[in-house]
Motif scaffolding. Structure first.
Motif, PDB file in Angstrom:
ATOM      1  N   ASN A   1       0.824  -1.199   0.000  1.00 49.56           N
ATOM      2  CA  ASN A   1       0.000   0.000   0.000  1.00 49.56           C
ATOM      3  C   ASN A   1       0.862   1.255   0.000  1.00 49.56           C
ATOM      4  OD1 ASN A   1      -2.782  -1.046   0.310  1.00 49.56           O
ATOM      5  ND2 ASN A   1      -1.957  -1.891   2.198  1.00 49.56           N
ATOM      6  N   THR A   2       0.322   2.290  -0.608  1.00 47.10           N
ATOM      7  CA  THR A   2       0.952   3.602  -0.584  1.00 47.10           C
ATOM      8  C   THR A   2      -0.078   4.575  -0.035  1.00 47.10           C
ATOM      9  OG1 THR A   2       2.273   3.046  -2.509  1.00 47.10           O
ATOM     10  CG2 THR A   2       2.081   5.376  -1.971  1.00 47.10           C
ATOM     11  N   PHE A   3       0.362   5.423   0.882  1.00 49.74           N
ATOM     12  CA  PHE A   3      -0.521   6.398   1.508  1.00 49.74           C
ATOM     13  C   PHE A   3      -0.031   7.804   1.198  1.00 49.74           C
ATOM     14  CE2 PHE A   3      -0.732   2.557   3.977  1.00 49.74           C
ATOM     15  CZ  PHE A   3      -2.066   2.418   4.266  1.00 49.74           C
ATOM     16  N   SER A   4      -0.978   8.731   1.074  1.00 47.33           N
ATOM     17  CA  SER A   4      -0.615  10.134   0.935  1.00 47.33           C
ATOM     18  C   SER A   4      -1.166  10.885   2.146  1.00 47.33           C
ATOM     19  CB  SER A   4      -1.161  10.737  -0.359  1.00 47.33           C
ATOM     20  OG  SER A   4      -2.574  10.784  -0.335  1.00 47.33           O
ATOM     21  N   LEU A   5      -0.401  11.862   2.581  1.00 48.05           N
ATOM     22  CA  LEU A   5      -0.785  12.694   3.717  1.00 48.05           C
ATOM     23  C   LEU A   5      -0.855  14.128   3.245  1.00 48.05           C
ATOM     24  CD1 LEU A   5      -1.054  13.485   6.764  1.00 48.05           C
ATOM     25  CD2 LEU A   5       1.448  13.595   6.784  1.00 48.05           C
ATOM     26  N   SER A   6      -1.938  14.801   3.585  1.00 46.63           N
ATOM     27  CA  SER A   6      -2.076  16.215   3.241  1.00 46.63           C
ATOM     28  C   SER A   6      -2.927  16.906   4.309  1.00 46.63           C
ATOM     29  CB  SER A   6      -2.719  16.383   1.862  1.00 46.63           C
ATOM     30  OG  SER A   6      -4.008  15.792   1.841  1.00 46.63           O
ATOM     31  N   TYR A   7      -2.961  18.227   4.232  1.00 45.78           N
ATOM     32  CA  TYR A   7      -3.808  19.008   5.124  1.00 45.78           C
ATOM     33  C   TYR A   7      -4.778  19.807   4.276  1.00 45.78           C
ATOM     34  CZ  TYR A   7      -5.538  22.164   8.662  1.00 45.78           C
ATOM     35  OH  TYR A   7      -6.373  22.846   9.496  1.00 45.78           O
ATOM     36  N   SER A   8      -6.045  19.775   4.637  1.00 51.40           N
ATOM     37  CA  SER A   8      -7.065  20.530   3.928  1.00 51.40           C
ATOM     38  C   SER A   8      -7.454  21.755   4.751  1.00 51.40           C
ATOM     39  CB  SER A   8      -8.304  19.667   3.674  1.00 51.40           C
ATOM     40  OG  SER A   8      -9.354  20.465   3.164  1.00 51.40           O
ATOM     41  N   LYS A   9      -7.116  22.915   4.224  1.00 52.76           N
ATOM     42  CA  LYS A   9      -7.470  24.161   4.909  1.00 52.76           C
ATOM     43  C   LYS A   9      -8.992  24.331   4.946  1.00 52.76           C
ATOM     44  CE  LYS A   9      -6.737  29.144   4.755  1.00 52.76           C
ATOM     45  NZ  LYS A   9      -6.085  30.234   4.045  1.00 52.76           N
ATOM     46  N   GLU A  10      -9.656  23.956   3.853  1.00 51.41           N
ATOM     47  CA  GLU A  10     -11.109  24.100   3.777  1.00 51.41           C
ATOM     48  C   GLU A  10     -11.820  23.224   4.801  1.00 51.41           C
ATOM     49  OE1 GLU A  10      -9.233  23.354   0.909  1.00 51.41           O
ATOM     50  OE2 GLU A  10      -9.086  25.479   0.441  1.00 51.41           O
ATOM     51  N   LEU A  11     -11.371  21.967   4.920  1.00 53.50           N
ATOM     52  CA  LEU A  11     -11.993  21.033   5.863  1.00 53.50           C
ATOM     53  C   LEU A  11     -11.400  21.140   7.266  1.00 53.50           C
ATOM     54  CD1 LEU A  11     -12.144  17.876   3.569  1.00 53.50           C
ATOM     55  CD2 LEU A  11     -13.995  19.489   4.082  1.00 53.50           C
ATOM     56  N   LYS A  12     -10.265  21.830   7.370  1.00 46.04           N
ATOM     57  CA  LYS A  12      -9.546  21.986   8.631  1.00 46.04           C
ATOM     58  C   LYS A  12      -9.225  20.636   9.269  1.00 46.04           C
ATOM     59  CE  LYS A  12     -10.849  26.668   9.631  1.00 46.04           C
ATOM     60  NZ  LYS A  12      -9.881  27.221   8.758  1.00 46.04           N
ATOM     61  N   ASN A  13      -8.691  19.724   8.422  1.00 50.11           N
ATOM     62  CA  ASN A  13      -8.251  18.441   8.946  1.00 50.11           C
ATOM     63  C   ASN A  13      -7.157  17.829   8.085  1.00 50.11           C
ATOM     64  OD1 ASN A  13      -9.415  16.956   6.791  1.00 50.11           O
ATOM     65  ND2 ASN A  13     -11.355  16.827   7.861  1.00 50.11           N
ATOM     66  N   PHE A  14      -6.494  16.853   8.656  1.00 52.27           N
ATOM     67  CA  PHE A  14      -5.483  16.098   7.931  1.00 52.27           C
ATOM     68  C   PHE A  14      -6.176  14.955   7.211  1.00 52.27           C
ATOM     69  CE2 PHE A  14      -3.214  18.044  11.448  1.00 52.27           C
ATOM     70  CZ  PHE A  14      -2.081  18.535  10.825  1.00 52.27           C
ATOM     71  N   GLN A  15      -5.637  14.594   6.059  1.00 52.63           N
ATOM     72  CA  GLN A  15      -6.210  13.506   5.281  1.00 52.63           C
ATOM     73  C   GLN A  15      -5.122  12.484   4.972  1.00 52.63           C
ATOM     74  OE1 GLN A  15      -8.120  15.100   1.795  1.00 52.63           O
ATOM     75  NE2 GLN A  15      -9.147  16.675   2.972  1.00 52.63           N
ATOM     76  N   VAL A  16      -5.419  11.228   5.286  1.00 55.56           N
ATOM     77  CA  VAL A  16      -4.529  10.127   4.933  1.00 55.56           C
ATOM     78  C   VAL A  16      -5.302   9.269   3.944  1.00 55.56           C
ATOM     79  CG1 VAL A  16      -3.252   8.121   5.762  1.00 55.56           C
ATOM     80  CG2 VAL A  16      -3.371  10.191   7.176  1.00 55.56           C
ATOM     81  N   LYS A  17      -4.736   9.152   2.747  1.00 60.34           N
ATOM     82  CA  LYS A  17      -5.424   8.427   1.676  1.00 60.34           C
ATOM     83  C   LYS A  17      -4.623   7.193   1.288  1.00 60.34           C
ATOM     84  CE  LYS A  17      -7.049   8.917  -3.074  1.00 60.34           C
ATOM     85  NZ  LYS A  17      -7.169   9.820  -4.222  1.00 60.34           N
ATOM     86  N   ASN A  18      -5.313   6.065   1.217  1.00 63.40           N
ATOM     87  CA  ASN A  18      -4.711   4.853   0.679  1.00 63.40           C
ATOM     88  C   ASN A  18      -4.814   4.976  -0.842  1.00 63.40           C
ATOM     89  OD1 ASN A  18      -4.453   2.191  -0.456  1.00 63.40           O
ATOM     90  ND2 ASN A  18      -4.730   1.361   1.604  1.00 63.40           N
ATOM     91  N   ILE A  19      -3.688   5.119  -1.504  1.00 61.20           N
ATOM     92  CA  ILE A  19      -3.673   5.374  -2.949  1.00 61.20           C
ATOM     93  C   ILE A  19      -4.284   4.206  -3.722  1.00 61.20           C
ATOM     94  CG2 ILE A  19      -2.176   5.835  -4.948  1.00 61.20           C
ATOM     95  CD1 ILE A  19      -2.290   8.150  -2.907  1.00 61.20           C
TER      96      ILE A  19
END
Length: 79
Positions: free
Chosen positions: A30-48
């Motif tokens: 698995n590969t995961f991406s980590l980002s921050y969403s200013k609009e949602l005001k949360n961190f997002q971890v996505k399983n690619i």
């Protein structure tokens, strides 16, 4: 990677919330991406591979989730 280093990385994402910064974490299957969403005001971890996205409200919750992912990666490499 220590939990302290993970928290520092997350704090940097918060400091640059107006920019799009994506960290990629690779596991064997698995590969995961980590980002921050200013609009949602949360961190997002996505399983690619699956497209599944988890949202985390703060640095503490996100750092624990990432530590589990990274620890699993390190354990697989050692074994």
């Amino acid at each position: 990677m220590t939990i302290i280093k993970i928290k520092e990385m997350l704090e940097i994402l918060l400091q640059y919330e107006d920019s799009e910064i994506i960290h990629t974490i690779c596991r064997e299957n698995n590969t995961f991406s980590l980002s921050y969403s200013k609009e949602l005001k949360n961190f997002q971890v996505k399983n690619i591979e699956t497209g599944h996205i988890e949202h985390f409200p703060d640095v503490e919750a996100t750092s624990l989730a990432l530590y589990r992912i990274i620890s699993t990666v390190e354990k697989e490499v050692i074994e």
